[in-house]
Design an enzyme around this catalytic site. Structure first.
Site, PDB file in Angstrom:
ATOM      1  CB  ALA A 177      -0.924   0.084   0.938  1.00 34.28           C
ATOM      2  N   GLY A 195       0.596  -4.873   0.798  1.00 31.30           N
ATOM      3  CA  GLY A 195      -0.440  -4.965   0.040  1.00 31.30           C
ATOM      4  C   GLY A 195      -0.171  -5.968  -1.180  1.00 31.30           C
ATOM      5  CD  GLU A 240       2.043  -5.096   6.119  1.00 33.06           C
ATOM      6  OE1 GLU A 240       2.750  -5.977   6.530  1.00 33.06           O
ATOM      7  OE2 GLU A 240       1.238  -5.201   5.011  1.00 33.06           O
TER       8      GLU A 240
HETATM    9  N1  CAA Z   1       4.654   3.112  -1.008  1.00 34.44           N
HETATM   10  C1  CAA Z   1       4.826   4.131  -1.618  1.00 34.44           C
HETATM   11  N2  CAA Z   1       6.177   4.414  -2.431  1.00 34.44           N
HETATM   12  C2  CAA Z   1       7.002   3.307  -2.361  1.00 34.44           C
HETATM   13  C3  CAA Z   1       6.472   2.083  -1.878  1.00 34.44           C
HETATM   14  C4  CAA Z   1       5.404   2.088  -1.245  1.00 34.44           C
HETATM   15  N3  CAA Z   1       4.823   0.787  -0.469  1.00 34.44           N
HETATM   16  N4  CAA Z   1       7.274   0.996  -2.207  1.00 34.44           N
HETATM   17  C5  CAA Z   1       8.195   1.821  -3.168  1.00 34.44           C
HETATM   18  N5  CAA Z   1       7.898   3.054  -3.228  1.00 34.44           N
HETATM   19  C6  CAA Z   1       8.555   4.161  -4.165  1.00 34.44           C
HETATM   20  C7  CAA Z   1       9.791   4.774  -3.280  1.00 34.44           C
HETATM   21  O1  CAA Z   1       9.649   5.815  -2.165  1.00 34.44           O
HETATM   22  C8  CAA Z   1      10.630   5.297  -4.424  1.00 34.44           C
HETATM   23  O2  CAA Z   1      10.113   6.403  -4.889  1.00 34.44           O
HETATM   24  P1  CAA Z   1      11.251   7.757  -5.249  1.00 34.44           P
HETATM   25  O3  CAA Z   1      11.761   7.207  -6.477  1.00 34.44           O
HETATM   26  O4  CAA Z   1      10.199   8.601  -5.529  1.00 34.44           O
HETATM   27  O5  CAA Z   1      12.140   7.835  -4.014  1.00 34.44           O
HETATM   28  C9  CAA Z   1      10.153   4.207  -5.583  1.00 34.44           C
HETATM   29  O6  CAA Z   1       9.170   3.494  -5.334  1.00 34.44           O
HETATM   30  C10 CAA Z   1      11.561   3.213  -5.790  1.00 34.44           C
HETATM   31  O7  CAA Z   1      11.750   2.451  -4.573  1.00 34.44           O
HETATM   32  P2  CAA Z   1      13.027   2.596  -3.873  1.00 34.44           P
HETATM   33  O8  CAA Z   1      13.955   3.529  -4.338  1.00 34.44           O
HETATM   34  O9  CAA Z   1      12.826   2.141  -2.178  1.00 34.44           O
HETATM   35  O10 CAA Z   1      13.472   1.123  -4.246  1.00 34.44           O
HETATM   36  P3  CAA Z   1      14.435  -0.090  -3.689  1.00 34.44           P
HETATM   37  O11 CAA Z   1      14.821  -1.040  -4.855  1.00 34.44           O
HETATM   38  O12 CAA Z   1      15.808   0.595  -3.132  1.00 34.44           O
HETATM   39  O13 CAA Z   1      13.740  -0.732  -2.565  1.00 34.44           O
HETATM   40  C11 CAA Z   1      11.818  -1.915  -1.857  1.00 34.44           C
HETATM   41  C12 CAA Z   1      12.502  -1.651  -2.982  1.00 34.44           C
HETATM   42  C13 CAA Z   1      12.545  -2.871  -0.963  1.00 34.44           C
HETATM   43  C14 CAA Z   1      10.701  -2.527  -2.326  1.00 34.44           C
HETATM   44  C15 CAA Z   1      11.346  -0.621  -1.018  1.00 34.44           C
HETATM   45  O14 CAA Z   1      10.983   0.177  -1.968  1.00 34.44           O
HETATM   46  C16 CAA Z   1      10.477  -0.872   0.164  1.00 34.44           C
HETATM   47  O15 CAA Z   1      10.770  -1.266   1.152  1.00 34.44           O
HETATM   48  N6  CAA Z   1       9.216  -0.421  -0.116  1.00 34.44           N
HETATM   49  C17 CAA Z   1       8.299  -0.546   0.701  1.00 34.44           C
HETATM   50  C18 CAA Z   1       7.733  -1.539   1.063  1.00 34.44           C
HETATM   51  C19 CAA Z   1       6.785  -1.772   2.043  1.00 34.44           C
HETATM   52  O16 CAA Z   1       7.065  -1.626   3.300  1.00 34.44           O
HETATM   53  N7  CAA Z   1       5.341  -2.558   1.844  1.00 34.44           N
HETATM   54  C20 CAA Z   1       4.302  -2.311   2.829  1.00 34.44           C
HETATM   55  C21 CAA Z   1       3.605  -1.292   3.049  1.00 34.44           C
HETATM   56  S1  CAA Z   1       2.343  -1.259   4.009  1.00 34.44           S
HETATM   57  C22 CAA Z   1       1.062  -2.307   3.664  1.00 34.44           C
HETATM   58  O17 CAA Z   1       1.105  -2.496   2.443  1.00 34.44           O
HETATM   59  C23 CAA Z   1      -0.082  -2.083   4.408  1.00 34.44           C
HETATM   60  C24 CAA Z   1      -1.188  -3.112   4.214  1.00 34.44           C
HETATM   61  O18 CAA Z   1      -1.217  -4.248   4.388  1.00 34.44           O
HETATM   62  C25 CAA Z   1      -2.423  -2.630   3.532  1.00 34.44           C
END
Ligand code: CAA
Length: 261
Positions: A63, A108, A131
């Protein structure tokens, strides 16, 4: 639509979450578009769906953390409901849905894949429920579906530790059915979808309903449900044709497509 691509290829269709600059993260707009996409699936012709992510890096990275960061308690609950409603719709969608997980399936994203009937993934796929590291619980069904798929012990370990797992471990614990090199993933999903689409559609739909609804009730009720759905297939054109084809001993005959009647 801005974030969802929809392509029908004969008897199956591919839904692609396409928000590559945020690794296909699910904001409200993506969820709303996904819901609207399901509205437009032509169930007279589509017999299987594939869900995948745009690009080679991410299925869905969760998400949208930016959108969630300022939510109040009640807004958080409403956002959870928005995701749950559309994922539940996908889970209960009349035709089978295959998740072709082509990279990150976090939060998500993992939850989206678990709302699908079948999961296959690329060898660079990463699954996880991170999360608690963000100060929240999984909110789009993760606490429920992960435990049902891989058992409560493994689900609790993954959720409490927020540790991501790679494709081979996801395969080992039964979260995915198969792992492919990236370039072979979509062709494999399409081959599976076409194989499902070749079978009698009413029977396939009834199987999905029987398995899904049967898992939510006790065995006695589940078997009654199965009997009804089994009975429901009889007298259909496809049942008559499928059985007549088997019983016809003419070796030269060629099987015609099922008619969905
Ligand atoms: N939400 C918003 N933006 C996100 C995102 C997310 N879940 N995941 C990645 N992005 C964005 C980053 O902010 C980044 O944006 P910018 O280029 O504008 O900075 C872009 O996507 C590329 O991401 P990274 O630079 O972080 O790429 P990476 O290769 O270094 O890392 C990753 C990849 C490990 C997937 C890392 O992006 C990450 O950890 N993302 C979040 C994963 C996460 O925590 N997901 C769970 C969300 S909570 C949820 O889903 C709740 C639920 O149950 C409903």
């Amino acid at each position: 639509m801005e974030f969802i691509l929809y392509e029908q290829k004969g008897e199956y269709a591919i839904i692609t979450v396409s928000r590559e600059k945020a690794l296909n993260a699910l904001n409200s707009a993506v969820l709303e578009e996904l819901d609207r996409t399901l509205d437009q699936v032509d169930l007279n012709t589509v017999r299987c769906l594939i869900v995948t992510g745009a690009g080679q890096k991410s299925f869905v990275a969760g998400a949208d953390i930016g959108e969630m960061s300022g939510l109040t308690k009640s807004e958080g609950e409403a956002f959870g409901r928005k995701g749950n409603d559309v994922f539940r719709r996908l889970e209960q969608f009349p035709v089978p849905v295959i998740a072709a997980v082509n990279g990150f399936a976090l939060g998500g994203g993992c939850e989206l894949s678990m709302s699908c009937d079948i999961r296959i993934c690329s060898d660079n796929a990463v699954f996880g429920q991170p999360e608690v590291g963000l100060g929240i619980t999984p909110g789009f069904g993760g606490t429920q579906r992960l435990a049902r798929l891989v058992g409560a012990g493994m689900a609790k370990q993954m959720i409490y530790t927020a540790r991501n797992i790679k494709a081979d471990e996801a395969y080992r614990i039964g979260l995915v059915n198969a792992v492919y090199p990236q370039e072979e993933l979509l062709p494999a999903a399409e081959k599976m979808a076409a194989g499902i689409a070749k079978n009698a559609p009413i029977a396939v739909r009834n199987c999905k309903k029987a398995i899904n609804e049967g898992l939510d009730v006790d065995m006695d009720e589940a078997l009654i449900l199965e009997e009804k759905l089994f009975g429901d297939c009889f007298e259909t054109e496809d049942q008559k044709y499928g059985m007549a084809f088997f019983l016809d001993k003419n070796k030269e005959k060629v099987k015609e497509p099922f008619q969905n009647k």
